[in-house]
Design an enzyme around this catalytic site. Structure first.
Site, PDB file in Angstrom:
ATOM      1  N   SER A  78      -9.970  -6.115  10.415  1.00 34.92           N
ATOM      2  CA  SER A  78     -11.202  -5.469   9.977  1.00 34.92           C
ATOM      3  C   SER A  78     -11.989  -6.496   9.186  1.00 34.92           C
ATOM      4  O   SER A  78     -11.485  -7.048   8.210  1.00 34.92           O
ATOM      5  CB  SER A  78     -10.884  -4.239   9.116  1.00 34.92           C
ATOM      6  OG  SER A  78     -12.048  -3.493   8.852  1.00 34.92           O
ATOM      7  N   ARG A  81       1.224  -6.250  12.608  1.00 37.15           N
ATOM      8  CA  ARG A  81       0.621  -5.627  13.788  1.00 37.15           C
ATOM      9  C   ARG A  81       0.492  -6.632  14.938  1.00 37.15           C
ATOM     10  O   ARG A  81       0.566  -6.252  16.109  1.00 37.15           O
ATOM     11  CB  ARG A  81      -0.733  -5.026  13.419  1.00 37.15           C
ATOM     12  CG  ARG A  81      -0.596  -3.830  12.492  1.00 37.15           C
ATOM     13  CD  ARG A  81      -1.855  -3.012  12.400  1.00 37.15           C
ATOM     14  NE  ARG A  81      -1.634  -1.822  11.569  1.00 37.15           N
ATOM     15  CZ  ARG A  81      -2.407  -0.750  11.556  1.00 37.15           C
ATOM     16  NH1 ARG A  81      -3.484  -0.720  12.344  1.00 37.15           N
ATOM     17  NH2 ARG A  81      -2.133   0.278  10.782  1.00 37.15           N
ATOM     18  N   ARG A 112       0.843  -1.193   0.000  1.00 35.75           N
ATOM     19  CA  ARG A 112       0.000   0.000   0.000  1.00 35.75           C
ATOM     20  C   ARG A 112       0.876   1.240   0.000  1.00 35.75           C
ATOM     21  O   ARG A 112       1.880   1.316   0.719  1.00 35.75           O
ATOM     22  CB  ARG A 112      -0.919   0.022   1.225  1.00 35.75           C
ATOM     23  CG  ARG A 112      -1.931  -1.117   1.220  1.00 35.75           C
ATOM     24  CD  ARG A 112      -2.894  -1.041   2.375  1.00 35.75           C
ATOM     25  NE  ARG A 112      -3.744  -2.224   2.407  1.00 35.75           N
ATOM     26  CZ  ARG A 112      -4.590  -2.517   3.384  1.00 35.75           C
ATOM     27  NH1 ARG A 112      -4.699  -1.700   4.416  1.00 35.75           N
ATOM     28  NH2 ARG A 112      -5.330  -3.605   3.338  1.00 35.75           N
ATOM     29  N   GLU A 123      -6.162  -1.026  15.777  1.00 33.91           N
ATOM     30  CA  GLU A 123      -6.775  -1.987  14.856  1.00 33.91           C
ATOM     31  C   GLU A 123      -5.784  -3.070  14.454  1.00 33.91           C
ATOM     32  O   GLU A 123      -4.637  -2.788  14.100  1.00 33.91           O
ATOM     33  CB  GLU A 123      -7.269  -1.259  13.606  1.00 33.91           C
ATOM     34  CG  GLU A 123      -7.884  -2.181  12.570  1.00 33.91           C
ATOM     35  CD  GLU A 123      -7.977  -1.555  11.192  1.00 33.91           C
ATOM     36  OE1 GLU A 123      -8.007  -2.315  10.209  1.00 33.91           O
ATOM     37  OE2 GLU A 123      -7.987  -0.309  11.098  1.00 33.91           O
ATOM     38  N   ARG A 152       2.650   0.988  10.292  1.00 31.11           N
ATOM     39  CA  ARG A 152       2.113   1.371   8.982  1.00 31.11           C
ATOM     40  C   ARG A 152       3.237   1.313   7.953  1.00 31.11           C
ATOM     41  O   ARG A 152       4.058   2.210   7.844  1.00 31.11           O
ATOM     42  CB  ARG A 152       1.517   2.785   9.062  1.00 31.11           C
ATOM     43  CG  ARG A 152       0.620   3.140   7.883  1.00 31.11           C
ATOM     44  CD  ARG A 152      -0.011   4.502   8.084  1.00 31.11           C
ATOM     45  NE  ARG A 152      -0.890   4.532   9.229  1.00 31.11           N
ATOM     46  CZ  ARG A 152      -2.175   4.154   9.222  1.00 31.11           C
ATOM     47  NH1 ARG A 152      -2.710   3.700   8.108  1.00 31.11           N
ATOM     48  NH2 ARG A 152      -2.910   4.232  10.307  1.00 31.11           N
TER      49      ARG A 152
END
Length: 426
Positions: A351, A390, A261, A348, A276
């Protein structure tokens, strides 16, 4: 993608639903485009019908040896033949304009999705596990990680910002986490393991909703392919352009892949550490189900992700996202947020979303219910099971020891040859 027939039937309801996502009154514009499309279709069809009728009349005129009339009719047919390509082009342009407008709009939220514009409107559904009380000052993962193999500086030197070199004990732990997650989903929850392509075509990324709206969040190769931002893209597109039988459903796929990403919308966020990244590993779950099974499948999928956190003994909470905080394709989303003691907050880690038939319409993915001739669009769901990097961060922070070591969660020890601690390098 939305069904224009639903918008025609109740434009006010459509506007009300999209207003919950911050989109103001799109129905009127869509219906205007739909009117133009239908007018263009009618014009092309009328011209083709008239051409066919005149062609029959030419035969009749010649049979009657009425040559002047036959010549006049032939001139009319020639004129229609010349006009048809333009009318068909108008029809295609009107169809494309409507489809482009529909493709730019997010999914409608489910009725039970709470109101809200951003994460402040999200609702805690439940909380599991108790954060540990440490007898020493807790550290964040970017302070713990370098001693066990998270090499931030070398990653940046090799590839630039938001890349990390993972080596030694940290690399072993990351591999163990991904393998444990995949084994859990395939051996205990009925997911089929898939090793999917990491490079995909335009239509695959369009099908899952990243294109055209979110192109800047993706990486594109020089030959026009896209690096997957999540294995959801490859897994969901397995059923692209398919008509499945009812007994083939549900389909449940899981994959452990690198993801890529650009983080175009995240400038300045989480610039330190491993939260991230431009490249990261993730275990993805995708379900393809009949329309009447999607809500139950959403609960099942989310419970599968929660089970992994339970097994790792990591405290977490389930959040129901509000309408304004959901992803573009989601009808309803649960976020799982893991406790990070170094940051003293929940972050988070998964999801899980049900998309209804929104993606299926973009992919033309259908099934034929038993005993019915007509087909229906499948419903698609996707979720992280989990984000591996994560989860690594969560293990480092929750299992940190006073001497700088990191305890290995019991469930991961068989994947690490019985190792119970990751020792810091001197």
């Amino acid at each position: 993608m939305h069904d224009i027939r639903v918008i025609r039937d109740d434009p006010a309801a459509f506007d009300t639903a999209l207003a919950r996502r911050g989109v103001a009154s799109p129905a009127a514009g869509l219906l205007s485009l739909d009117d133009a499309r239908r007018a263009a279709i009618a014009a092309a069809q009328d011209a083709q019908t008239r051409r066919n009728d005149l062609s029959k009349q030419i035969g009749q005129a010649k049979a009657q040896k009425d040559e002047p009339r036959a010549q006049a009719l032939m001139a009319d047919v020639a004129a229609l033949k010349d006009a048809l390509p333009g009318l068909e082009a108008d029809e295609a342009a009107a169809e494309a304009a409507l489809n482009d407008a529909l493709a730019a709009l997010p999914n409608r939220p489910a009725p039970d999705v709470p109101e809200g514009e951003d994460e402040t409107g999200n609702v805690v559904i439940h909380q599991r596990g108790t954060p540990a009380a440490f007898a020493f000052p807790v550290r964040e993962h970017d302070a713990i990680g370098p001693a066990i193999g998270l090499d931030f500086e070398t990653g940046v030197a090799i590839a630039g910002a938001r890349f990390t070199l993972v080596r030694g004990p940290a690399a072993r732990l990351q591999r163990a986490l991904g393998q444990f997650m995949l084994d859990t989903l395939t051996q205990h929850h009925g997911y089929e393991e898939v090793a999917p392509p990491l490079l995909v075509k335009d239509e695959a990324v369009f099908g899952t909703g990243q294109l055209p709206k979110f192109a800047e969040d993706l990486f594109r190769t020089t030959d026009g392919r896209w690096l997957i931002p999540t294995a959801e893209v490859s897994l969901t597109n397995i059923v692209r352009e398919a008509i499945l039988s009812a007994d083939e459903l549900p389909l449940r796929f899981a994959a452990l892949t690198p993801c890529f990403r650009s983080e175009a919308g995240a400038a300045g966020r989480d610039t330190r550490g491993y939260i991230r990244q431009h490249q990261f590993d993730k275990v993805e779950m995708v379900s393809i189900v009949p329309e009447d099974a999607s809500d139950a499948e959403h609960e099942r999928m989310t419970a599968c992700a929660e089970g992994i956190l339970d097994a790792l003994e990591l405290p977490y909470r389930r959040m129901l996202l509000c309408a304004g905080d959901m992803g573009f394709t989601a009808r309803r989303t649960y976020d799982l947020e893991v406790w990070l003691p170094g940051q003293d907050t929940y972050r988070e880690i998964s999801s899980c979303s049900t998309c209804g038939d929104f993606q299926a319409r973009r992919m033309n993915a259908r099934y034929r219910p038993e005993g019915e001739k007509a087909t229906r669009f499948v419903h698609t769901l996707n979720g992280s099971g989990l984000a591996v990097g994560r989860t690594l961060v969560a293990v480092l922070e929750n299992y940190q020891q006073a001497d700088g070591a990191v305890a290995v969660p019991a469930v991961l020890q068989p994947y690490l040859g019985g190792l119970t601690r990751l020792e810091p390098r001197g």
